[in-house]
Design a protein around this motif. Structure first.
Motif, mmCIF file in Angstrom:
data_model
loop_
_atom_site.group_PDB
_atom_site.id
_atom_site.type_symbol
_atom_site.label_atom_id
_atom_site.label_comp_id
_atom_site.label_asym_id
_atom_site.label_seq_id
_atom_site.Cartn_x
_atom_site.Cartn_y
_atom_site.Cartn_z
ATOM 1 N N ILE A 59 -22.431 -18.457 18.886
ATOM 2 C CA ILE A 59 -23.064 -18.983 17.669
ATOM 3 C C ILE A 59 -23.974 -17.941 17.032
ATOM 4 N N MET A 60 -24.768 -17.240 17.850
ATOM 5 C CA MET A 60 -25.680 -16.236 17.304
ATOM 6 C C MET A 60 -24.917 -15.043 16.720
ATOM 7 N N ASN A 61 -23.774 -14.706 17.307
ATOM 8 C CA ASN A 61 -22.948 -13.625 16.749
ATOM 9 C C ASN A 61 -22.430 -13.984 15.364
ATOM 10 N N ILE A 62 -21.978 -15.246 15.218
ATOM 11 C CA ILE A 62 -21.498 -15.697 13.905
ATOM 12 C C ILE A 62 -22.638 -15.718 12.905
ATOM 13 N N ALA A 63 -23.786 -16.217 13.349
ATOM 14 C CA ALA A 63 -24.953 -16.288 12.467
ATOM 15 C C ALA A 63 -25.375 -14.891 12.007
ATOM 16 N N TYR A 64 -25.308 -13.925 12.902
ATOM 17 C CA TYR A 64 -25.681 -12.550 12.551
ATOM 18 C C TYR A 64 -24.694 -11.970 11.531
ATOM 19 N N THR A 65 -23.413 -12.223 11.757
ATOM 20 C CA THR A 65 -22.385 -11.697 10.851
ATOM 21 C C THR A 65 -22.577 -12.219 9.435
ATOM 22 N N TYR A 66 -22.900 -13.497 9.322
ATOM 23 C CA TYR A 66 -23.009 -14.132 8.002
ATOM 24 C C TYR A 66 -24.460 -14.266 7.529
ATOM 25 N N GLN A 67 -25.386 -13.703 8.308
ATOM 26 C CA GLN A 67 -26.813 -13.742 7.948
ATOM 27 C C GLN A 67 -27.291 -15.177 7.689
ATOM 28 N N LEU A 68 -27.002 -16.041 8.654
ATOM 29 C CA LEU A 68 -27.390 -17.447 8.561
ATOM 30 C C LEU A 68 -28.450 -17.764 9.607
ATOM 31 N N PRO A 69 -29.499 -18.500 9.242
ATOM 32 C CA PRO A 69 -30.451 -18.953 10.258
ATOM 33 C C PRO A 69 -29.800 -19.994 11.168
ATOM 34 N N VAL A 70 -30.264 -20.039 12.402
ATOM 35 C CA VAL A 70 -29.781 -21.029 13.366
ATOM 36 C C VAL A 70 -30.901 -22.015 13.668
ATOM 37 N N ILE A 71 -30.579 -23.286 13.515
ATOM 38 C CA ILE A 71 -31.499 -24.371 13.873
ATOM 39 C C ILE A 71 -30.915 -25.054 15.098
ATOM 40 N N LYS A 106 -25.747 -22.427 4.304
ATOM 41 C CA LYS A 106 -27.061 -21.798 4.405
ATOM 42 C C LYS A 106 -27.620 -21.769 5.825
ATOM 43 N N ALA A 107 -27.016 -22.531 6.763
ATOM 44 C CA ALA A 107 -27.533 -22.531 8.137
ATOM 45 C C ALA A 107 -26.508 -23.144 9.075
ATOM 46 N N ILE A 108 -26.651 -22.817 10.355
ATOM 47 C CA ILE A 108 -25.891 -23.462 11.426
ATOM 48 C C ILE A 108 -26.862 -24.315 12.228
ATOM 49 N N LEU A 109 -26.551 -25.594 12.342
ATOM 50 C CA LEU A 109 -27.397 -26.510 13.108
ATOM 51 C C LEU A 109 -26.650 -26.863 14.396
ATOM 52 N N ALA A 110 -27.034 -26.226 15.478
ATOM 53 C CA ALA A 110 -26.388 -26.448 16.774
ATOM 54 C C ALA A 110 -27.106 -27.575 17.513
#
Length: 362
Positions: free
Chosen positions: A145-157, A128-132
């Motif tokens: 990281i933001m490219n992956i998050a965009y592809t999978y529609q995941l929020p980044v924390i 459900k999210a990527i916590l960097a």
């Protein structure tokens, strides 16, 4: 024997700001308002301006910042959160306290930050999210990281606890996704006690987290959420307003000390890498050495204090047994070989030159 060079001396460091602290203390006492007053509001505005986000929300600690962000998203129980395997335990604790599952991803050995090339293979239907985590004061590779998050529609924390002012390609950490900051006293922007903040551009998240930090309430005695008592208090906000004015100066000083280490230490020591895409703020200056423990003892015998950030990886902690499974050899190698050298605002360039002379004789 007293150490010739201490790892950190907060008393000496904070003497630089003492007169300003005393004035700020008096202003708070004289105001008669000690919780969620003008100092907190002013700090939230100025810190958001510094990070270059629309909003910031003052909370009680960095751990609370992470918990409140996760609660703000209201992920289903049992959801997985991508997180680096070598982070400080607080990052893992925030996930567990929200009844979520940490999905550990190994870091890059060169940067100590999460390896973007390994994130995608760890994404599941439960993710459900990527916590960097921007460890030691270096930004993660946020483009990847933001490219992956965009592809999978995941929020980044972003766990920015050690990285106030750090940048990736001129964009500050805490402004890519939702940022969690700690103002623990040793941080580059350190309070005189526990304190933290959240940065965001989302008005919806702003309103929800403001309520969550204050018993789940936006109107007194009316509670929309099951909330917490996690408010940045007026006194710490006042101290942080003082320190924020000096933060750029602190960062410049620490970068100068880091430059001496990088140019002077012999190749026996694995030093942090410097790259033009990254603006590092060196909350911690860590080196690695296969004989780390002997090196630490040698330096102490020479009157130099060091620290280890961190001696035990999260998956090896007693509290994590039965919770985190798997092996994480890169994380373990970092934890077995890393050593943190003195690099505070209270240290001088001569201190670091003397220290490198001693180090190079090991």
């Amino acid at each position: 024997m007293n150490p010739i060079i201490e790892y950190e001396n907060l008393k000496n460091t904070n003497k630089n700001f003492q007169d300003d602290y005393l004035r700020a203390f008096k202003e708070v006492i004289d105001s008669g308002w000690y919780i969620l007053g003008d100092k907190v509001k002013t700090f939230e505005t100025e810190f958001a301006d510094f990070i270059e986000t629309k909003y910031s929300i003052g909370v009680a600690s960095g751990l609370d910042a992470l918990i409140l962000i996760l609660k703000g998203f209201d992920f289903p129980v049992g959801s997985e959160i991508i997180v680096p395997s070598n982070t400080y335990i607080a990052t893992i604790l925030s996930i567990l306290h929200c009844n979520l599952i940490p999905r550990l991803v190994e870091p890059e050995l060169e940067t100590y930050n999460i390896n973007p090339s390994l994130i995608e293979e760890n994404i599941t239907k439960k993710t459900k999210a990527i916590l960097a985590v921007h460890l030691y004061g270096k930004s993660c590779n946020m483009e990847a990281i933001m490219n992956i998050a965009y592809t999978y529609q995941l929020p980044v924390i972003e766990d920015c606890a050690q990285a106030h002012g750090a940048k990736f390609r001129d964009k500050k950490v805490g402004s890519f996704g939702v940022g969690a900051f700690s103002f623990y006293p040793t941080k580059n922007l350190g309070a005189l006690g526990d304190a933290g903040a959240i940065t965001t551009n989302s008005n919806d998240l702003l309103q929800k987290i403001r309520a969550l930090r204050n018993y789940g309430s936006t109107t007194k005695y009316q509670n929309e959420y099951i909330g917490y008592n996690s408010r940045l208090d007026e006194l710490q906000a006042a101290f942080l307003l003082v320190k924020l004015k000096y933060l750029s100066e602190i960062i410049i000083h620490k970068r100068k000390l880091a430059a001496i280490y990088l140019s002077s230490l012999k190749q026996d020591f694995i030093c942090p890498i410097a790259d033009e895409d990254y603006f590092d703020v060196y909350h911690i200056f860590n080196i690695r050495h296969p004989r780390r423990d002997q090196l630490k003892k040698y330096l102490l015998k020479c009157g130099i204090e060091t620290e280890i950030h961190y001696p035990i990886p999260p998956h090896k902690q007693t509290a994590m047994q039965g919770i985190i499974e798997g092996t994480y050899p890169i994380s373990e190698e970092i934890h077995q070989t890393t050593l943190s050298l003195p690099i505070s605002f209270g240290h001088t360039e001569n201190d670091v030159l003397r220290l490198t002379e001693v180090l190079n004789k090991f």
